[in-house]
Write a protein that holds these residues in place. Structure first.
Motif, PDB file in Angstrom:
ATOM      1  N   VAL A 188       0.838  -1.202   0.000  1.00 33.77           N
ATOM      2  CA  VAL A 188       0.000   0.000   0.000  1.00 33.77           C
ATOM      3  C   VAL A 188       0.871   1.250   0.000  1.00 33.77           C
ATOM      4  CG1 VAL A 188      -1.925  -1.143   1.142  1.00 33.77           C
ATOM      5  CG2 VAL A 188      -0.202   0.008   2.502  1.00 33.77           C
ATOM      6  N   LEU A 189       0.300   2.357  -0.457  1.00 29.79           N
ATOM      7  CA  LEU A 189       1.080   3.591  -0.539  1.00 29.79           C
ATOM      8  C   LEU A 189       1.193   4.313   0.799  1.00 29.79           C
ATOM      9  CD1 LEU A 189      -0.143   5.036  -3.947  1.00 29.79           C
ATOM     10  CD2 LEU A 189       2.031   3.952  -3.418  1.00 29.79           C
ATOM     11  N   THR A 190       0.171   4.228   1.647  1.00 33.16           N
ATOM     12  CA  THR A 190       0.227   4.926   2.926  1.00 33.16           C
ATOM     13  C   THR A 190      -0.509   4.131   4.002  1.00 33.16           C
ATOM     14  OG1 THR A 190      -0.249   7.006   4.060  1.00 33.16           O
ATOM     15  CG2 THR A 190      -1.851   6.270   2.452  1.00 33.16           C
ATOM     16  N   TYR A 191      -0.085   4.345   5.234  1.00 36.03           N
ATOM     17  CA  TYR A 191      -0.716   3.715   6.394  1.00 36.03           C
ATOM     18  C   TYR A 191      -1.392   4.815   7.207  1.00 36.03           C
ATOM     19  CZ  TYR A 191       1.774  -0.568   5.366  1.00 36.03           C
ATOM     20  OH  TYR A 191       2.226  -1.710   4.758  1.00 36.03           O
ATOM     21  N   LEU A 192      -2.713   4.792   7.220  1.00 35.86           N
ATOM     22  CA  LEU A 192      -3.502   5.799   7.923  1.00 35.86           C
ATOM     23  C   LEU A 192      -4.176   5.177   9.140  1.00 35.86           C
ATOM     24  CD1 LEU A 192      -5.203   7.513   4.857  1.00 35.86           C
ATOM     25  CD2 LEU A 192      -3.284   8.350   6.183  1.00 35.86           C
ATOM     26  N   PRO A 193      -4.586   5.997  10.128  1.00 41.45           N
ATOM     27  CA  PRO A 193      -5.312   5.445  11.278  1.00 41.45           C
ATOM     28  C   PRO A 193      -6.658   4.879  10.848  1.00 41.45           C
ATOM     29  CG  PRO A 193      -5.225   7.834  11.391  1.00 41.45           C
ATOM     30  CD  PRO A 193      -4.366   7.428  10.246  1.00 41.45           C
ATOM     31  N   GLU A 194      -7.123   3.861  11.568  1.00 44.81           N
ATOM     32  CA  GLU A 194      -8.383   3.206  11.223  1.00 44.81           C
ATOM     33  C   GLU A 194      -9.542   3.814  12.006  1.00 44.81           C
ATOM     34  OE1 GLU A 194      -7.871  -0.965  11.820  1.00 44.81           O
ATOM     35  OE2 GLU A 194      -6.304  -1.120  10.305  1.00 44.81           O
ATOM     36  N   ASP A 195     -10.767   3.619  11.510  1.00 40.60           N
ATOM     37  CA  ASP A 195     -12.027   4.061  12.131  1.00 40.60           C
ATOM     38  C   ASP A 195     -12.124   5.569  12.295  1.00 40.60           C
ATOM     39  OD1 ASP A 195     -12.873   1.445  12.320  1.00 40.60           O
ATOM     40  OD2 ASP A 195     -11.978   1.180  14.305  1.00 40.60           O
ATOM     41  N   THR A 196     -11.531   6.332  11.368  1.00 33.22           N
ATOM     42  CA  THR A 196     -11.682   7.783  11.397  1.00 33.22           C
ATOM     43  C   THR A 196     -12.307   8.296  10.105  1.00 33.22           C
ATOM     44  OG1 THR A 196      -9.442   8.103  10.573  1.00 33.22           O
ATOM     45  CG2 THR A 196      -9.737   8.149  12.960  1.00 33.22           C
ATOM     46  N   GLN A 197     -12.941   7.418   9.324  1.00 32.58           N
ATOM     47  CA  GLN A 197     -13.663   7.773   8.101  1.00 32.58           C
ATOM     48  C   GLN A 197     -12.761   8.513   7.111  1.00 32.58           C
ATOM     49  OE1 GLN A 197     -16.557   6.378   8.045  1.00 32.58           O
ATOM     50  NE2 GLN A 197     -16.538   5.874  10.197  1.00 32.58           N
TER      51      GLN A 197
END
Length: 167
Positions: A110-119
């Motif tokens: 994947v290109l980026t890792y973002l926080p989950e459950d923040t829409q």
């Protein structure tokens, strides 16, 4: 502290609060009145029925299936992306750069890792949203029409207010 406690309250209009707002007006309690009014939703779509327009679906997946293309590289992470990254790191340590590149070309990371459950919003932005806005973001498909038991809810709320006034 729970962030979503006000989200679950579901205060949309004066029917959810009852006669508390009426008593605050008659008794001159300005602070109580302003608090109750501030809890109302500022979105007109909560009280007004909105009907969706049907459109034919032309999604990226349908076009990829039609033209027989491979799956694209994911933009953001999910639970399976951590295993792919761990596999690529293991292959890099055991087989070198060529092995890691081959693994990446077969199953791209994947290109980026973002926080989950923040829409899909950054955490600081998501936590600064009001409870009503977070509730609207969490709902995937908005309701198409008014609830079928709206009249029953209105009469029940009216009767409850009459009973509270008598006691």
């Amino acid at each position: 502290m729970q962030v979503h406690t006000l989200d679950k309250a579901g205060i949309i209009n004066e029917l959810n609060i009852g006669s508390g707002i009426c008593h605050a007006v008659h008794q001159g309690r300005r602070a109580d009145f302003s608090l109750l009014v501030a809890l109302f939703s500022n979105d007109v779509r909560d009280n007004t029925p909105v009907e969706l327009i049907e459109q034919p679906q032309t999604t990226d997946e349908l076009l990829r299936e039609r033209f027989e293309l491979a799956a694209p590289q994911s933009l953001r992470n999910d639970q399976s992306s951590y295993a792919v990254s761990a596999r690529q790191a293991e292959l890099f340590h055991h087989g070198g750069l060529a092995s890691a590149k081959l693994c990446h070309y077969l199953t791209p990371e994947v290109l980026t890792y973002l926080p989950e459950d923040t829409q899909d919003l950054p955490e600081d932005v998501y936590l600064n949203l009001s409870g009503h806005e977070r509730r609207h973001l969490a709902v995937k498909s908005p309701p198409k029409t008014l609830p079928y038991d709206l009249y029953n809810k209105l009469t029940t709320a009216y009767r409850h207010d009459q009973l509270r006034a008598q006691t």
